[in-house]
Design a protein around this motif. Sequence first.
Motif, mmCIF file in Angstrom:
data_model
loop_
_atom_site.group_PDB
_atom_site.id
_atom_site.type_symbol
_atom_site.label_atom_id
_atom_site.label_comp_id
_atom_site.label_asym_id
_atom_site.label_seq_id
_atom_site.Cartn_x
_atom_site.Cartn_y
_atom_site.Cartn_z
ATOM 1 N N LEU A 105 15.012 -5.741 8.440
ATOM 2 C CA LEU A 105 14.664 -4.561 8.059
ATOM 3 C C LEU A 105 14.472 -4.010 9.101
ATOM 4 C CD1 LEU A 105 12.305 -5.227 5.012
ATOM 5 C CD2 LEU A 105 14.731 -3.957 4.905
ATOM 6 N N PRO A 106 14.665 -2.643 9.619
ATOM 7 C CA PRO A 106 14.199 -1.996 10.769
ATOM 8 C C PRO A 106 12.781 -1.732 10.876
ATOM 9 C CG PRO A 106 15.151 -0.344 9.210
ATOM 10 C CD PRO A 106 15.262 -1.805 8.676
ATOM 11 N N ARG A 107 12.123 -1.879 12.204
ATOM 12 C CA ARG A 107 10.833 -1.867 12.502
ATOM 13 C C ARG A 107 9.919 -2.605 11.673
ATOM 14 N NH1 ARG A 107 10.035 2.030 16.278
ATOM 15 N NH2 ARG A 107 7.701 2.118 15.723
ATOM 16 N N ALA A 108 10.210 -4.035 11.690
ATOM 17 C CA ALA A 108 9.524 -4.994 10.774
ATOM 18 C C ALA A 108 8.172 -5.012 11.131
ATOM 19 C CB ALA A 108 10.136 -6.512 11.185
ATOM 20 N N GLY A 109 7.650 -4.893 12.394
ATOM 21 C CA GLY A 109 6.154 -4.853 12.419
ATOM 22 C C GLY A 109 5.490 -3.635 11.918
ATOM 23 N N SER A 110 6.102 -2.600 11.898
ATOM 24 C CA SER A 110 5.493 -1.329 11.148
ATOM 25 C C SER A 110 5.683 -1.392 9.653
ATOM 26 C CB SER A 110 5.968 -0.124 12.088
ATOM 27 O OG SER A 110 5.891 0.088 13.231
ATOM 28 N N ALA A 111 6.752 -1.829 9.303
ATOM 29 C CA ALA A 111 7.198 -1.922 7.890
ATOM 30 C C ALA A 111 6.195 -2.995 7.187
ATOM 31 C CB ALA A 111 8.534 -2.345 7.551
ATOM 32 N N GLY A 112 5.861 -4.214 7.847
ATOM 33 C CA GLY A 112 5.039 -5.071 7.231
ATOM 34 C C GLY A 112 3.535 -4.676 7.390
ATOM 35 N N ALA A 113 3.166 -3.884 8.228
ATOM 36 C CA ALA A 113 1.736 -3.137 8.339
ATOM 37 C C ALA A 113 1.644 -2.470 7.372
ATOM 38 C CB ALA A 113 1.497 -2.609 9.691
ATOM 39 N N ALA A 114 2.755 -1.261 7.150
ATOM 40 C CA ALA A 114 2.696 -0.160 5.966
ATOM 41 C C ALA A 114 2.663 -0.865 4.512
ATOM 42 C CB ALA A 114 3.765 0.648 6.153
ATOM 43 N N ALA A 115 3.390 -1.844 4.318
ATOM 44 C CA ALA A 115 3.258 -2.787 3.099
ATOM 45 C C ALA A 115 1.936 -3.216 2.712
ATOM 46 C CB ALA A 115 4.663 -3.661 3.153
ATOM 47 N N LEU A 116 1.434 -3.818 3.796
ATOM 48 C CA LEU A 116 0.218 -4.400 3.417
ATOM 49 C C LEU A 116 -0.945 -3.469 3.349
ATOM 50 C CD1 LEU A 116 -1.289 -7.233 3.628
ATOM 51 C CD2 LEU A 116 -1.651 -6.652 6.061
ATOM 52 N N LEU A 117 -0.725 -2.261 4.028
ATOM 53 C CA LEU A 117 -2.047 -1.195 3.688
ATOM 54 C C LEU A 117 -1.459 -0.831 2.311
ATOM 55 C CD1 LEU A 117 -1.704 0.770 7.156
ATOM 56 C CD2 LEU A 117 -3.602 -0.375 6.067
ATOM 57 N N GLY A 118 -0.253 -0.402 1.747
ATOM 58 C CA GLY A 118 -0.034 0.080 0.504
ATOM 59 C C GLY A 118 -0.644 -1.058 -0.562
ATOM 60 N N GLY A 119 -0.351 -2.250 -0.309
ATOM 61 C CA GLY A 119 -0.717 -3.289 -1.199
ATOM 62 C C GLY A 119 -2.128 -3.430 -1.320
ATOM 63 N N SER A 120 -2.952 -3.091 -0.281
ATOM 64 C CA SER A 120 -4.539 -3.081 -0.461
ATOM 65 C C SER A 120 -4.755 -1.832 -1.218
ATOM 66 C CB SER A 120 -5.011 -3.085 1.090
ATOM 67 O OG SER A 120 -4.757 -1.552 1.701
ATOM 68 N N VAL A 121 -4.344 -0.882 -1.258
ATOM 69 C CA VAL A 121 -4.603 0.068 -1.869
ATOM 70 C C VAL A 121 -4.540 -0.122 -3.373
ATOM 71 C CG1 VAL A 121 -4.100 2.629 -2.719
ATOM 72 C CG2 VAL A 121 -4.228 1.984 -0.096
ATOM 73 N N ALA A 122 -3.241 -0.601 -3.688
ATOM 74 C CA ALA A 122 -2.888 -1.181 -5.032
ATOM 75 C C ALA A 122 -3.979 -2.263 -5.645
ATOM 76 C CB ALA A 122 -1.501 -1.691 -5.031
ATOM 77 N N ILE A 123 -4.343 -3.146 -4.853
ATOM 78 C CA ILE A 123 -5.361 -3.996 -5.041
ATOM 79 C C ILE A 123 -6.744 -3.286 -5.591
ATOM 80 C CG2 ILE A 123 -6.919 -5.810 -4.420
ATOM 81 C CD1 ILE A 123 -4.404 -6.841 -2.574
ATOM 82 N N GLY A 124 -7.220 -2.484 -5.048
ATOM 83 C CA GLY A 124 -8.279 -1.718 -5.419
ATOM 84 C C GLY A 124 -8.221 -0.945 -6.607
ATOM 85 N N ALA A 125 -7.004 -0.310 -6.688
ATOM 86 C CA ALA A 125 -6.629 0.548 -7.937
ATOM 87 C C ALA A 125 -6.759 -0.358 -8.921
ATOM 88 C CB ALA A 125 -5.181 1.212 -7.690
ATOM 89 N N LEU A 126 -6.338 -1.666 -9.146
ATOM 90 C CA LEU A 126 -5.792 -2.524 -10.300
ATOM 91 C C LEU A 126 -7.410 -2.709 -11.005
ATOM 92 C CD1 LEU A 126 -4.283 -4.429 -11.684
ATOM 93 C CD2 LEU A 126 -4.930 -6.258 -10.368
#
Length: 447
Positions: free
Chosen positions: A324-345
Motif C-alpha cells: 500500500l502506498p505510504r505504508a507508515g502514514s496509512a498504518g498510523a491513520a488506520a490506528l487513529l481511526g480504529g482508536s476513535v471507533a473503540i471509544g465509540a463502541l
Amino acid sequence: MIGDNVFYIALSWAAVRSGTPSQAGLVMAVSAVPRALLMLGGGVVADRFGPRRVVIGSDAVRCAAVLTVAALLFVAHPGLWLLALLAVVFGIVDAVFMPAVGALPARVTGRDQLARVQGMRGLAVRFANVVGAPLGGLGVALGGSATAFALAGLLIAVSVPLLISVRMRETPQAGGANTADTADTANTANTANTADTADTAPAPVEAVGPPGDPDGAPARGDASGPHARVPDAEDGAAAVPERPATAWRDLRDGLRYIRGHRVLAPLIVTIALGDLGFVGPLNVGLALLADRRGWGASGMGLVVAAFGAGAGAAALLLAWRGTLPRAGSAGAAALLGGSVAIGALAQVPGVGAAVGVALAIGLLAGLSGALCGALLQTQSDPAYLGRVTAVAGIVSLGLAPLSMPLTAAAIGWWGTGPVFAGSAVVCGLGGVVALAVRDLRRAELPR
C-alpha cells in the motif's frame, strides 16, 4: 494455528473438569509467564541457530508433549499438575517458536513479497480462529479432553513435515548470527542483493548496511543508516580483535540494533501502545459491555464476528495488493481511526450499531496491525529478525494481556464509557507516535 486453538479448548475443558474455576484460570495463565520471560532468549536462539531448525525442533516438541498428555489422559486421571506442566512446556516452547516463525518469511521470499506474506498469515490466523474452536469442541464432545488433545497433537504433527519441506534463502551474517539454515540449503536461491534493498527503501532512509558492504550486513560501530548500531564501549580501532560472539552479546546487539534503528524503534512503541489500548476493551471489556447493554451472548457473538470479518478483510487486502502506498502514514491513520471507533463502541445502544462499529474496528485495527507487521519484516535485517520479532512479541503477548484485569477492574469503578475512552486514547497515541516520527511516517513497503 488450528492445532493451537484445539489445544487451548482441550486444556481449558480439562482444567475446569479437574479443579475449581480459580485453579482452571491459573492453569490457563501459567503458560504466559515463561513465554514472556524467555522470548528475548528465544529470539537469540532463532538468530544464532537459524529459524528453520528452531521452528522444526520446537514444533516437534509441542507435538510430542500434547500427544503424551493425550495418551496419559486416555489411561489415567493425573490431575491438574499434568495440565499445569503441559501449559508451562507450551509457554517455554512458544518463547522459542514464535520468534523463529517471525524470522522465517525473510528467509523464504524476497522483500517485495513480505507484505503479501504478512497478509496471508493474517488470513491464516482468522481461519484458524474460526475453525479451531469448533474442532476442539467436537473433540471434547466425541471423547473428552483426551480426544481433543489427541486431535490437537495430530494437527500439529501435520505441520512438522510441512515445515521440513520449506527451503531457506541465504542471508548475511550479522551481530553474531548463525547461518545454520543456509548451510543445509546451499543449493537454493541467494539473497536479493543490496541494490534491490536500496531501490525499495523509503526515500529518507538509507539502504541497509554501510557503503561497499555487498551483503548489506551492518558493520560493528557503524552509526549511519536506518540500521544504525551503537558501538560497544570495547569497540575501538579496527586492529582490536572482537570478543567471541555469545548469546548474551547477541542479545545486547539485538537490543542496540532496535534502539538505534530510525524506523523499528518507534514502530515497536507504536505497536505497544496500539495493543495496550486495544486488547482490554476488545476482550474482557466487550463481554462486560454486552452484559450491561443486555445484548446477551448471541449479540456479543455477532459483534466479535463483525470484528473478525473486518480484520480478515484487511488481511485479504494486503495479501491481494502486496503493498500500500505510504505504508507508515496509512498504518498510523488506520490506528487513529480504529482508536476513535473503540471509544465509540461503548456509546452505541443497540447490537446493530455495535456490529457496524466492530466491523470498522476490525478493518482499521487489522489494517494497522498488518501494515505494522509488514514494516517490521521489511525494515529488519534478516539476521536480526528473530530478536526483533521477540521484542515485538513481548509487547503483544507479555504487556498487552496485563491490561485485561486492569480493564475489568476499571470498568467496575468507572463504567464502560470512560474506560473505553481511555483505552482509545492509549491506542491513538500509537498513531500519534507513528505520525510524529518522520522516518516511520514516510516508510514505504517494497514494490
